[in-house]
Design an enzyme around this catalytic site. Structure first.
Site, PDB file in Angstrom:
ATOM      1  N   ARG A  16      83.512  26.463 102.250  1.00  0.00           N
ATOM      2  CA  ARG A  16      83.115  26.327 103.654  1.00  0.00           C
ATOM      3  C   ARG A  16      82.210  27.496 104.007  1.00  0.00           C
ATOM      4  O   ARG A  16      82.581  28.660 103.771  1.00  0.00           O
ATOM      5  CB  ARG A  16      84.337  26.301 104.571  1.00  0.00           C
ATOM      6  N   CYS A  80      81.660   9.462  96.368  1.00  0.00           N
ATOM      7  CA  CYS A  80      81.843  10.615  95.469  1.00  0.00           C
ATOM      8  C   CYS A  80      81.004  10.497  94.208  1.00  0.00           C
ATOM      9  O   CYS A  80      80.768  11.500  93.525  1.00  0.00           O
ATOM     10  CB  CYS A  80      83.304  10.736  95.083  1.00  0.00           C
ATOM     11  N   GLY A 113      88.854  17.673 107.845  1.00  0.00           N
ATOM     12  CA  GLY A 113      89.876  16.650 108.029  1.00  0.00           C
ATOM     13  C   GLY A 113      89.770  15.535 107.012  1.00  0.00           C
ATOM     14  O   GLY A 113      89.039  15.642 106.014  1.00  0.00           O
ATOM     15  N   ARG A 186     103.799  21.472 102.333  1.00  0.00           N
ATOM     16  CA  ARG A 186     104.341  20.367 103.138  1.00  0.00           C
ATOM     17  C   ARG A 186     103.997  18.997 102.551  1.00  0.00           C
ATOM     18  O   ARG A 186     102.937  18.816 101.945  1.00  0.00           O
ATOM     19  CB  ARG A 186     103.844  20.464 104.573  1.00  0.00           C
ATOM     20  N   CYS A 198      92.841  17.321  97.206  1.00  0.00           N
ATOM     21  CA  CYS A 198      91.653  18.164  97.232  1.00  0.00           C
ATOM     22  C   CYS A 198      91.167  18.342  98.673  1.00  0.00           C
ATOM     23  O   CYS A 198      91.555  17.590  99.571  1.00  0.00           O
ATOM     24  CB  CYS A 198      90.542  17.591  96.359  1.00  0.00           C
TER      25      CYS A 198
END
Length: 381
Positions: A16, A80, A113, A186, A198
């Protein structure tokens, strides 16, 4: 695919990057690939850009920034597998005698997200039958039945890939994790925990293809592009990699990955037994195990056993995802397949340092893109 070689590669790290545009990342990767290949301005005759979220004329923006326009610039979208599709088109054009040198690059800046895709109808997303963790979880549950895959196997895939990725400076995550840490993360959708998925992210990758014999003397030893194949799905079972709820329950319908792998092996005149290293789709940990079976690295139902044997670890018989895979690198869709190819070119040149697969001479890259496209690339030296 005799007669086509990769003479240069370049990467912008995956991760990022606040304030860095898709164009910025593409420029860095393209510059690096052209520099390594020794290709001057005007030295390539066409360009293919893989992207899914980049928008109109993404490839043009990158090459305009560099003052490298005037030739055909084609944007390619196959989820992808976008970069693999672009590579196949570029290689075919060289083989057909249309060009001598072609630039192929992939760029992406993914929204944060869950990955959204216009390929799916709203009701499919609402039912969890799109490219979402709930769909991946259903697929993992089927692997539990068909191949004896347990949560511990899924955690082991993550541990392996994160260990490999710890030495990859281009990866988003460069820290090892334990199985206990993976299982303590989690639960997103049973049986998948957060660390088993991923991260959609940002990055760019580029390769320069040349006709064999025409690459500059200043370029590194070229790597042969032995096969580059894209295949689309056949209508299959509810949990296939194709369109969910397509109406059939027959598990004998071959997947897009199986179709692409079979065609790529035939094109390269090789088989799974000839491979030394593999980069395969690991959108989630179960996807890697399914890839083993669909590519032919093991018999159907044998993926868990292959993992447990240690064969797919660095130092094993057939290391899988020495780059760390998507579980370490993250996944910017348009750059994903070409990022694998960059890794494998460097592996075949012996340039990967602590994650080097010793003596590697044949490598396979595999990506699956919604739509459902599967790309398989085979490289040799």
């Amino acid at each position: 695919m005799s007669g086509v070689v990769i003479s240069g590669v370049g990467m912008h790290p995956f991760g990022r990057f606040e304030g860095v545009s898709t164009t910025d990342m593409g420029v860095l990767a393209v510059r690096a690939a052209l520099r390594e290949a020794g290709v001057p301005k005007g030295g390539f005759q066409a360009a293919f850009c893989g992207t899914a979220y980049g928008g109109v004329a993404t490839g043009h923006k990158v090459l305009s920034r560099l003052g490298l326009t005037g030739m055909p610039i084609v944007d390619v979208e196959a989820g992808c597998a976008s970069g693999g599709a672009a590579l196949m088109l570029a290689a075919g054009a060289i083989r057909a005698g249309q060009y001598d040198t072609v630039l192929v690059f992939g760029v992406e800046k993914m929204p944060k997200g869950i990955i959204r895709s216009s390929f799916f109808e709203p009701w499919q997303e609402e039912a969890g039958l799109a490219a979402t963790p709930s769909f991946f979880a259903l697929r993992a549950q089927r692997l539990a039945v068909s191949s004896g895959v347990t949560k511990e196997h899924l955690a082991a895939v993550v541990v392996k890939n994160r260990r490999h990725g710890a030495s990859n400076v281009d990866a988003m995550f460069q820290k090892e994790v334990s199985a206990e840490e993976v299982l303590a993360s989690r639960v997103v959708c049973e049986p998948l925990h957060l660390f088993m998925l991923c991260s959609p992210n940002e990055g760019a990758a580029a390769v320069v293809l040349t006709r064999d014999g025409s690459h500059p003397d200043s370029a590194p030893t070229p790597v042969t592009l032995a096969g580059a194949v894209l295949r689309s799905h056949l209508p299959g079972s509810v949990l296939s990699e194709s369109t969910p709820l397509s109406g059939l329950t027959d598990d004998d319908v071959p997947s897009a990955t199986s179709l692409a792998a079979t065609a790529a092996f035939e094109e390269a005149d090789l088989g799974p037994e000839d491979l030394d290293v593999v980069e395969c789709q690991d959108t989630d940990a179960a996807r890697e195990l399914l890839s083993y079976e669909e590519i032919g690295l093991c018999d159907p139902g044998g993926s868990a056993d292959l993992l447990v044997s240690g064969a797919t670890n660095l130092g094993g018989r057939l290391p899988v995802n020495p780059s760390g895979g998507l579980l370490s690198k993250g996944e910017p869709l348009g750059a994903s397949a070409l990022g694998q190819v960059v890794e494998l070119v460097r592996q075949l040149r012996g340039e990967c340092g602590p994650r080097q697969v010793e003596g590697a001479r044949a490598a396979l890259s595999h990506t699956v893109g919604r739509g459902a496209n599967a790309g398989v690339v085979i490289l040799t030296r």
